[in-house]
Every structure is written in C-alpha cells, then in structure tokens.
Design a protein around this motif. Structure first.
Motif, PDB file in Angstrom:
ATOM      1  N   SER A 113       0.826  -1.198   0.000  1.00 23.16           N
ATOM      2  CA  SER A 113       0.000   0.000   0.000  1.00 23.16           C
ATOM      3  C   SER A 113       0.870   1.261   0.000  1.00 23.16           C
ATOM      4  O   SER A 113       0.585   2.222  -0.729  1.00 23.16           O
ATOM      5  CB  SER A 113      -0.912  -0.011   1.222  1.00 23.16           C
ATOM      6  N   ARG A 133       1.627   6.498  -6.899  1.00 23.15           N
ATOM      7  CA  ARG A 133       0.474   7.315  -7.274  1.00 23.15           C
ATOM      8  C   ARG A 133       0.805   8.800  -7.139  1.00 23.15           C
ATOM      9  O   ARG A 133       0.522   9.601  -8.040  1.00 23.15           O
ATOM     10  CB  ARG A 133      -0.705   6.944  -6.368  1.00 23.15           C
ATOM     11  N   GLN A 172      -7.868   9.140 -12.916  1.00 23.47           N
ATOM     12  CA  GLN A 172      -7.803   7.688 -12.734  1.00 23.47           C
ATOM     13  C   GLN A 172      -6.829   7.322 -11.616  1.00 23.47           C
ATOM     14  O   GLN A 172      -7.089   6.409 -10.825  1.00 23.47           O
ATOM     15  CB  GLN A 172      -7.380   7.007 -14.030  1.00 23.47           C
ATOM     16  N   LEU A 193      -8.527   8.016  -8.355  1.00 25.46           N
ATOM     17  CA  LEU A 193      -9.581   7.032  -8.085  1.00 25.46           C
ATOM     18  C   LEU A 193      -9.012   5.656  -7.763  1.00 25.46           C
ATOM     19  O   LEU A 193      -9.648   4.864  -7.069  1.00 25.46           O
ATOM     20  CB  LEU A 193     -10.544   6.946  -9.267  1.00 25.46           C
ATOM     21  N   SER A 194      -7.827   5.364  -8.252  1.00 26.52           N
ATOM     22  CA  SER A 194      -7.227   4.060  -7.970  1.00 26.52           C
ATOM     23  C   SER A 194      -6.933   3.891  -6.485  1.00 26.52           C
ATOM     24  O   SER A 194      -6.924   2.771  -5.972  1.00 26.52           O
ATOM     25  CB  SER A 194      -5.959   3.853  -8.792  1.00 26.52           C
ATOM     26  N   VAL A 207      -8.902   4.902  -4.066  1.00 25.20           N
ATOM     27  CA  VAL A 207     -10.174   4.454  -3.490  1.00 25.20           C
ATOM     28  C   VAL A 207     -10.420   2.985  -3.848  1.00 25.20           C
ATOM     29  O   VAL A 207     -10.859   2.200  -3.007  1.00 25.20           O
ATOM     30  CB  VAL A 207     -11.336   5.343  -3.980  1.00 25.20           C
ATOM     31  N   GLU A 208     -10.111   2.613  -5.078  1.00 28.68           N
ATOM     32  CA  GLU A 208     -10.316   1.226  -5.503  1.00 28.68           C
ATOM     33  C   GLU A 208      -9.427   0.266  -4.714  1.00 28.68           C
ATOM     34  O   GLU A 208      -9.874  -0.811  -4.321  1.00 28.68           O
ATOM     35  CB  GLU A 208     -10.031   1.100  -6.997  1.00 28.68           C
ATOM     36  N   SER A 209      -8.182   0.658  -4.450  1.00 30.72           N
ATOM     37  CA  SER A 209      -7.295  -0.238  -3.703  1.00 30.72           C
ATOM     38  C   SER A 209      -7.764  -0.393  -2.263  1.00 30.72           C
ATOM     39  O   SER A 209      -7.684  -1.480  -1.689  1.00 30.72           O
ATOM     40  CB  SER A 209      -5.851   0.259  -3.760  1.00 30.72           C
ATOM     41  N   GLN A 222     -10.891  -0.200  -1.328  1.00 28.60           N
ATOM     42  CA  GLN A 222     -12.081  -1.046  -1.419  1.00 28.60           C
ATOM     43  C   GLN A 222     -11.701  -2.520  -1.574  1.00 28.60           C
ATOM     44  O   GLN A 222     -12.301  -3.390  -0.952  1.00 28.60           O
ATOM     45  CB  GLN A 222     -12.963  -0.606  -2.598  1.00 28.60           C
ATOM     46  N   GLN A 223     -10.686  -2.807  -2.384  1.00 26.34           N
ATOM     47  CA  GLN A 223     -10.219  -4.182  -2.549  1.00 26.34           C
ATOM     48  C   GLN A 223      -9.687  -4.733  -1.231  1.00 26.34           C
ATOM     49  O   GLN A 223      -9.928  -5.891  -0.891  1.00 26.34           O
ATOM     50  CB  GLN A 223      -9.141  -4.268  -3.626  1.00 26.34           C
ATOM     51  N   ASP A 282     -12.645  -5.530   0.955  1.00 27.66           N
ATOM     52  CA  ASP A 282     -13.299  -6.742   0.468  1.00 27.66           C
ATOM     53  C   ASP A 282     -12.513  -7.987   0.867  1.00 27.66           C
ATOM     54  O   ASP A 282     -13.095  -9.015   1.221  1.00 27.66           O
ATOM     55  CB  ASP A 282     -13.471  -6.694  -1.050  1.00 27.66           C
TER      56      ASP A 282
END
Length: 129
Positions: A74, A81, A111, A114-115, A117-119, A121-122, A125
């Motif tokens: 991370s 990023r 993008q 936003l990646s 936030v996606e990481s 979320q993954q 999950d």
C-alpha cells in the motif's frame, strides 16, 4: 512430455521464513538471558521459556506478516500514485503540450486518484471475505 515441477512451492518458502523468524527470536532470547548477570532471576526463566516463546514468536509472525506485506504494498502504491500525479501536474503546466494531450493527462490524473479508493475497497473486500 511432463511438466517440470518447481523446486519449492510458495507455501514451503513461507513456512521456512516463519521458522527462521521464530528461531531467530528464540536465539535472541537465549543470548539476552546469557548476557544477564548470574544472580538475575530472569536469566533462568528466559532460558527455560525460550522454546515456548520461540513458538509464540513464530505464531505471531505468521499472523502479522500478511498485514505487514499489505502495508508495504500500500505504501509503495501510494508513493507511485503521488509520483505520477506530480509528473502529470508538471506536464499540465508545460505550455508546449497541446490541449488534447492535456485532456488525456487530466483523465489519467483522475484515474490515479480514483485508484486509491479502488485499492482501499479491494483491501476491505479481502478482509471481509
């Protein structure tokens, strides 16, 4: 023709690392105990409890190491990023770049943001599963 099997599966390597961490922790405890003065009451207890403490260190490392690995991944992703966003911002400030290219760069910047936030979320999950 048969497939060549790998010499080590990742599970065996993982188990070896856990064993090395546990044994190293036990060795450090014994060294610490041997460096204590002769009359210290903790010395004998540390030497006696070193094998049990070694197993506890190994177990704790087994529980913690996936989280530590995820943390480092991370951190590396966040650094990459931020680096790409800085480079995009530098390119956006360049007057020689056309507006069409700047539009593409703005989309890539979006993008990249936003990646993050996606990481997250993954990761959530994966914890929930």
């Amino acid at each position: 023709m048969s497939k060549v099997k790998p010499r080590h599966s990742s599970g065996k390597i993982r188990n070896n690392i856990d064993n090395i961490v546990g044994a190293g922790g036990g060795m450090i405890l014994v060294e610490l105990a041997q460096n204590l003065p002769e009359g210290n009451f903790c010395r004998s207890w540390l030497i006696i409890l070193a094998p049990a403490l070694t197993l506890m260190i190994k177990y704790a490392w087994t529980l913690i190491s996936p989280e530590v690995a995820q943390l480092f991944k991370s951190i590396r992703a966040d650094i990459a990023r931020k680096r790409i966003i800085r480079k995009i911002e530098a390119l956006l400030a360049d007057p020689d770049i056309s507006e069409a290219e700047k539009t593409k760069l703005r989309q890539k910047k979006e993008q990249a943001k936003l990646s993050a936030v996606e990481s997250i979320q993954q990761y959530l999950d994966a914890i929930a599963a």
